[in-house]
Design a protein around this motif. Sequence first.
Motif, PDB file in Angstrom:
ATOM      1  N   LEU A 281      69.255  31.335  40.024  1.00  0.00           N
ATOM      2  CA  LEU A 281      69.398  30.565  38.786  1.00  0.00           C
ATOM      3  C   LEU A 281      70.780  29.930  38.655  1.00  0.00           C
ATOM      4  N   GLU A 282      70.793  28.643  38.367  1.00  0.00           N
ATOM      5  CA  GLU A 282      72.061  27.922  38.204  1.00  0.00           C
ATOM      6  C   GLU A 282      72.910  28.533  37.095  1.00  0.00           C
ATOM      7  N   VAL A 283      72.281  28.936  35.989  1.00  0.00           N
ATOM      8  CA  VAL A 283      73.029  29.480  34.857  1.00  0.00           C
ATOM      9  C   VAL A 283      73.808  30.728  35.250  1.00  0.00           C
ATOM     10  N   GLN A 284      73.288  31.508  36.186  1.00  0.00           N
ATOM     11  CA  GLN A 284      73.997  32.717  36.607  1.00  0.00           C
ATOM     12  C   GLN A 284      75.196  32.393  37.482  1.00  0.00           C
ATOM     13  N   HIS A 285      75.099  31.350  38.273  1.00  0.00           N
ATOM     14  CA  HIS A 285      76.261  30.936  39.066  1.00  0.00           C
ATOM     15  C   HIS A 285      77.373  30.423  38.151  1.00  0.00           C
ATOM     16  N   SER A 286      76.998  29.736  37.089  1.00  0.00           N
ATOM     17  CA  SER A 286      77.995  29.266  36.126  1.00  0.00           C
ATOM     18  C   SER A 286      78.653  30.452  35.425  1.00  0.00           C
ATOM     19  N   SER A 287      77.862  31.461  35.083  1.00  0.00           N
ATOM     20  CA  SER A 287      78.397  32.651  34.419  1.00  0.00           C
ATOM     21  C   SER A 287      79.372  33.388  35.321  1.00  0.00           C
ATOM     22  N   VAL A 288      79.009  33.557  36.586  1.00  0.00           N
ATOM     23  CA  VAL A 288      79.899  34.262  37.519  1.00  0.00           C
ATOM     24  C   VAL A 288      81.148  33.434  37.806  1.00  0.00           C
ATOM     25  N   ALA A 289      80.993  32.116  37.916  1.00  0.00           N
ATOM     26  CA  ALA A 289      82.156  31.256  38.139  1.00  0.00           C
ATOM     27  C   ALA A 289      83.160  31.382  37.000  1.00  0.00           C
TER      28      ALA A 289
END
Length: 203
Positions: A147-155
Amino acid sequence: MTKPLLICDCDEVLLHMVSHFQDWLSADQSIHFDFESGKFADALIRKDGSVVPEAEVWPLLETFFRHEMHRQTLVPGAREALKELERHGEIVILTNIGDEAHGFRVDQLANLGLHHDVVTNRGGKGRPVRALLEKHVPSHAVFVDDLEVQHSSVAKHAPEVKRLHMVAEPRLAPVIPPADKAHARIDDWETATGWILEQWEIS
């Protein structure tokens, strides 16, 4: 010397989920799930043509995870990849299901030959990833999620972690664009294993 760490999602990364969820919805709930469109909002349609409201989607997912997890199958190459990566580092499965389903997920993965720590979560994964970094203090860390949203959260919360976007469902991957905040997009475990080892600086 500390070991490198892999923080890995489960559904559509290690296990197929949406295809089995689709089959269950059709057979048991008389609901058509057009997941191949890549649009999950308004994607669940009853046989009478009415859209399943978003408020009813999560209860359906909860029912699936509580009673139908046995339907899920391993993504090709996932077990072999984790076995190889475990030779060099530590592995934690970070999965967005409720705490009440933790035991179900642990048993499910164990029955498929995956014996790793499992952390359950709701919402963004950035803070749990930060907590795992503080707990393990790894030499290098890689995060894998569909999920893209999870990569944004981790970033946002753990920018030093290398982020791999993987969509292992072959009917879904073509309609999901690469996540902007991921460092790479790889949808198969054979290629992903080499990439992860490179980030861990294992030759």
